[in-house]
Design a protein around this motif. Structure first.
Motif, PDB file in Angstrom:
ATOM      1  N   THR A 154      37.354  32.416  40.704  1.00 46.87           N
ATOM      2  CA  THR A 154      38.506  33.245  40.762  1.00 46.87           C
ATOM      3  C   THR A 154      38.446  34.224  41.742  1.00 46.87           C
ATOM      4  O   THR A 154      37.423  34.617  42.432  1.00 46.87           O
ATOM      5  CB  THR A 154      38.782  34.283  39.667  1.00 46.87           C
ATOM      6  N   VAL A 170      41.515  29.890  33.566  1.00 45.85           N
ATOM      7  CA  VAL A 170      40.756  30.361  32.236  1.00 45.85           C
ATOM      8  C   VAL A 170      41.358  30.218  31.077  1.00 45.85           C
ATOM      9  O   VAL A 170      40.845  29.860  29.907  1.00 45.85           O
ATOM     10  CB  VAL A 170      40.174  31.605  32.650  1.00 45.85           C
ATOM     11  N   THR A 171      42.915  30.449  31.236  1.00 42.16           N
ATOM     12  CA  THR A 171      43.713  30.243  29.865  1.00 42.16           C
ATOM     13  C   THR A 171      43.304  28.865  29.386  1.00 42.16           C
ATOM     14  O   THR A 171      43.474  28.638  28.313  1.00 42.16           O
ATOM     15  CB  THR A 171      45.104  30.708  30.228  1.00 42.16           C
ATOM     16  N   SER A 184      52.235  35.014  25.286  1.00 41.91           N
ATOM     17  CA  SER A 184      52.753  35.354  27.119  1.00 41.91           C
ATOM     18  C   SER A 184      51.468  35.755  27.608  1.00 41.91           C
ATOM     19  O   SER A 184      50.646  36.453  27.097  1.00 41.91           O
ATOM     20  CB  SER A 184      53.562  36.451  27.278  1.00 41.91           C
ATOM     21  N   ASP A 243      51.898  39.322  23.600  1.00 36.04           N
ATOM     22  CA  ASP A 243      51.636  39.678  25.017  1.00 36.04           C
ATOM     23  C   ASP A 243      49.992  39.934  25.155  1.00 36.04           C
ATOM     24  O   ASP A 243      49.675  41.037  24.751  1.00 36.04           O
ATOM     25  CB  ASP A 243      52.437  40.677  25.699  1.00 36.04           C
ATOM     26  N   THR A 244      49.281  39.047  25.775  1.00 35.40           N
ATOM     27  CA  THR A 244      47.721  39.139  25.704  1.00 35.40           C
ATOM     28  C   THR A 244      47.319  39.304  27.055  1.00 35.40           C
ATOM     29  O   THR A 244      47.635  38.656  28.255  1.00 35.40           O
ATOM     30  CB  THR A 244      47.085  37.567  25.199  1.00 35.40           C
ATOM     31  N   TRP A 274      44.347  39.832  29.738  1.00 32.75           N
ATOM     32  CA  TRP A 274      43.056  39.426  29.849  1.00 32.75           C
ATOM     33  C   TRP A 274      42.829  38.929  31.209  1.00 32.75           C
ATOM     34  O   TRP A 274      43.489  39.018  32.135  1.00 32.75           O
ATOM     35  CB  TRP A 274      42.372  38.514  28.515  1.00 32.75           C
ATOM     36  N   GLU A 333      37.130  37.084  33.811  1.00 33.17           N
ATOM     37  CA  GLU A 333      36.104  37.644  33.505  1.00 33.17           C
ATOM     38  C   GLU A 333      35.666  38.167  32.085  1.00 33.17           C
ATOM     39  O   GLU A 333      34.856  38.242  31.670  1.00 33.17           O
ATOM     40  CB  GLU A 333      36.041  39.109  34.433  1.00 33.17           C
ATOM     41  N   THR A 335      38.330  46.874  35.359  1.00 38.41           N
ATOM     42  CA  THR A 335      39.110  45.771  35.252  1.00 38.41           C
ATOM     43  C   THR A 335      39.714  45.518  36.541  1.00 38.41           C
ATOM     44  O   THR A 335      40.256  44.297  36.744  1.00 38.41           O
ATOM     45  CB  THR A 335      40.220  45.921  34.338  1.00 38.41           C
ATOM     46  N   ASP A 384      42.661  46.787  37.084  1.00 43.06           N
ATOM     47  CA  ASP A 384      44.198  46.775  36.512  1.00 43.06           C
ATOM     48  C   ASP A 384      44.331  48.333  36.531  1.00 43.06           C
ATOM     49  O   ASP A 384      43.743  49.138  36.063  1.00 43.06           O
ATOM     50  CB  ASP A 384      44.411  46.248  35.331  1.00 43.06           C
ATOM     51  N   ASN A 410      49.039  39.010  42.246  1.00 44.35           N
ATOM     52  CA  ASN A 410      49.451  38.078  41.004  1.00 44.35           C
ATOM     53  C   ASN A 410      50.457  37.145  41.347  1.00 44.35           C
ATOM     54  O   ASN A 410      51.590  37.839  41.083  1.00 44.35           O
ATOM     55  CB  ASN A 410      49.527  38.755  40.027  1.00 44.35           C
ATOM     56  N   GLY A 455      51.581  34.219  38.109  1.00 43.30           N
ATOM     57  CA  GLY A 455      50.352  34.344  37.072  1.00 43.30           C
ATOM     58  C   GLY A 455      49.052  33.992  37.814  1.00 43.30           C
ATOM     59  O   GLY A 455      47.992  33.876  36.966  1.00 43.30           O
ATOM     60  N   ARG A 459      45.961  34.460  40.420  1.00 47.61           N
ATOM     61  CA  ARG A 459      45.256  35.443  41.221  1.00 47.61           C
ATOM     62  C   ARG A 459      45.151  34.947  42.333  1.00 47.61           C
ATOM     63  O   ARG A 459      44.490  33.757  42.713  1.00 47.61           O
ATOM     64  CB  ARG A 459      43.991  35.661  40.387  1.00 47.61           C
TER      65      ARG A 459
END
Ligand code: WTA
Length: 646
Positions: free
Chosen positions: A263, A309-310, A384, A410-411, A413, A416, A497, A499, A520, A523, A525
């Motif tokens: 990533t 990763v999703t 989402s 709405d998740t 994460w 990492e 993070t 963020d 982003n 969606g 990175r």
């Protein structure tokens, strides 16, 4: 205003949920109150060869830095995802595969069939010399064999490194080299939106820059005529015809590596995020169950690609660990028409759909009709992931797609984190459009200011996580120092993070986007440094600076400022050439949306590029550029403003 806009738990959900508001509060309290006990209790979700007696053993401090979960436990991830369901769910569908072209037939695999296919693939890998701990690069389209291959690796203890099929040969080669992998599993071609993707040809091109590569296994998908190099390349079908379906599982320590996934970060080349076996699987399974209130065999579709990763956590590992039915889709959301997603929902009676805001924004632009001509009666929940969802897209998803009856989960994460850390639970949490709402059990988020003061109550700052959780990454492949440096050195004793985040008066978290040099795009990175490195490799480019800017569909677009070598002239042709150059170096997802030729970049007297100014110009916010007096040559800015790329 959106902070006031709130959607209570729908009555049907309140009635059927496994975890209501009181249940969430109790789980959350127990997980942070007595973590050892809570996590050993949760560990019973998995089948252990040796059950662990230790839960978390970790410290984020430099002198005794370590992260381990269930270190004395032994298990096998593939056995947890497949074998243990055979008795009760052998005939249940594990994987539904929906092809790119709707005219082609869908395929289904029961748990018993998946067990056989995984075993066969595992035997093929063993026969090819793959052993426990070896790295296996998987560069595949979204076909069932990609899932078989990942599970096969897990079964024999090999470490998979899945590389998204949209990455260029150059990017693939870098990822093969970094983890010193000697084998690539690929396909002749992939298919996306009716167009072929030349995967095998890309592997051939990568091979020249990846000396460790000795073996290529090729799954036949389109039947295209591809070159096969004697001794190196093998058709999967040939190897599989000689392989049995029974393959014993390799007992693994809970802390043995499961996979590496590359990533982008704010500096340098992409890093290999390493996840291990026990904690990762537990986190994927627990979060999949909690956030979607998942109960097998409910039909569940995560529309991500297995290369991200999703796809790892929520197409494969989480749903299968939970004995679920997971849908894998080969194609793209808007082909052949803007109704495709909803047609797939109807065709397979999907109850839970998990997708990304960028896809929703693209579909929203086509109007409501393509949605409304489908039924969607099976849908119960909409998820989402990938970037902050703008309230407009949230409301469209809720009202038009879900007809006001499906909660929007709405998740929040990261690669990492292994799985979701902040998200509503459908039967427990009132929703606010644009907020990922509340932390999951065991997650201890804090908002800190620039110097690390913890801000309480309503606050805005940087998001850190104060304690470890089982799904946390364990290291950067081959560079443990970089792991500590990247995530634990900014705020002592905490995981940073990258963020920004705001917490409102109700304690809800609102992710505001990256605060580092990561952007982003749709969606995905992308490190600005990566795109800059690609640009400066071009013989005509002297210097480049890349920033993100708001983009209607992609969320963020890529804006590149390019300084040419002294004797070169800017032109539209060169602009196109540079875009194509970046696509070849990294892949289409890194294509710059705008290139501005700049005779010079704004720099401080010490030579540091002032990105803040470049960001503002790219955003079109040129009225207030702030203090430019520290620039070595303030007139550079006037030129940049006057020549903004449209
Ligand atoms: C962003 C994808 C807001 C965030 C799972 C994070 C989000 C980065 C959300 C990780 C969300 C992901 N709301 N922002 N629901 N989900 N992000 O590693 O900036 O590809 O740091 O993992 O995406 O991206 P990654």
């Amino acid at each position: 205003m959106t902070e006031q806009e709130s959607y209570p738990v729908p009555a049907e959900w309140a009635a059927r949920t496994q975890v209501d508001a009181a249940g969430y509060a109790s789980l959350y309290g127990r997980a942070l109150g007595d973590p050892g006990r809570f996590w050993l209790e949760q560990a019973k979700r998995l089948d252990w060869i040796k059950r662990p007696e230790i839960a978390g053993d970790w410290s984020f401090n430099e002198d005794d830095f370590r992260i381990a979960w269930f270190p004395d436990g032994r298990l096998n991830v593939a056995a947890n995802c497949v074998d243990r369901h055979l008795k009760t769910r052998g005939d249940q569908t594990a994987i539904i595969w929906e092809p790119d072209d709707p005219a082609d037939a869908a395929r289904r695999f029961t748990y018993a069939e998946l067990h056989a296919e995984m075993g066969r693939f595992a035997n093929v890998l063993k026969a090819a010399g793959v052993r426990k701990g070896d790295r296996v690069t998987i560069y595949m389209p979204m076909i069932p064999e990609a899932a078989f291959a990942m599970l096969a690796c897990a079964r024999i203890g090999a470490i998979h490194s899945v590389v998204f099929g949209g990455f260029s040969p150059e990017a693939l080669a870098g990822r093969i080299r970094d983890c010193d992998s000697s084998i690539v599993i690929t396909a002749d071609e992939g298919r996306r939106g009716g167009r072929p993707v030349p995967l095998k040809a890309n592997v051939d091109a990568a091979a020249g820059h990846a000396p460790s590569l000795k073996t290529v296994i090729v799954v036949k998908v389109t039947g295209a005529n591809v070159a096969m190099q004697d001794g190196r390349d093998h058709w999967y079908e040939d190897l599989a015809s000689r392989a049995g379906t029974d393959c014993p599982v390799e007992p693994m320590g809970a802390e043995d590596p499961l996979f590496v996934l590359y990533t982008s970060g704010s500096t340098g080349k992409p890093k290999g995020v390493l996840h291990t076996s026990g904690g990762y699987l537990l986190w994927a399974a627990l979060t999949h169950e909690l956030t979607f209130d998942y109960r097998a065999p409910s039909i569940y579709w995560c529309a991500a690609d297995i290369g991200w990763v999703t796809g790892h956590s929520y197409i494969l590992y989480g749903p299968l660990a939970n004995g679920g039915t997971t849908l894998m889709y080969e194609g793209v959301p808007n082909w052949p028409t803007a109704s495709r997603i909803w047609e797939v929902v109807d065709r397979h009676k999907v109850e839970i759909l998990y997708t990304a805001p960028t896809a929703l924004r693209a579909l929203m632009r086509e109007g409501d009709a393509p949605v409304q001509r489908t039924s969607r009666a099976s849908l119960k929940l909409l998820g989402s992931v990938g970037e902050p969802i703008n309230p407009e897209a949230w409301r469209w998803y809720h009202h038009v797609v879900g007809e006001d009856r499906c909660p929007i989960i709405d998740t929040w994460w990261q690669t990492e984190t292994g799985g979701t850390l902040i998200a509503p639970l459908p039967g427990a949490t009132a929703l606010k459009p644009g907020s990922a709402t509340l932390p999951l059990p065991g997650v201890d988020p804090q908002i800190v200011d620039a110097v690390g003061n913890v801000l309480t109550g309503e606050a805005e700052g940087n998001l850190v996580i104060a304690r470890s959780w089982p799904g946390q990454m364990r290291t950067v492949w081959g560079d443990h120092a970089r792991f500590f440096q990247t995530y634990f050195s900014t705020y002592k004793g905490k995981y940073f993070t990258g963020d920004g985040c705001r917490r409102d008066a109700d304690g809800y978290y609102w992710i505001t986007g990256r605060v580092d040099d990561v952007i982003n795009v749709s969606g995905h990175r992308m490190g600005t440094a990566e795109v800059e490195s690609a640009l400066v490799l071009h013989p005509k480019v002297a210097e480049a600076a890349v920033v993100g800017f708001p983009h209607d569909i992609k969320g963020q677009g890529i804006y590149a400022y390019v300084t040419l070598n002294a004797n070169e002239e800017p032109s539209d042709a060169l602009r196109k050439e540079l875009v194509a150059w970046v696509r070849t170096e990294i892949g289409p997802i890194a294509s710059p949306d705008a290139i501005q030729f700049a005779p010079a970049l704004p720099k401080t007297r010490s030579g540091k590029i002032m990105r803040r100014i470049l960001r503002k110009i790219a955003e079109g916010d040129t009225s207030n550029l702030g203090d430019v007096s520290t620039l070595a040559d303030p007139s550079v800015v006037e030129h940049l403003v006057a020549n903004r790329a449209a």
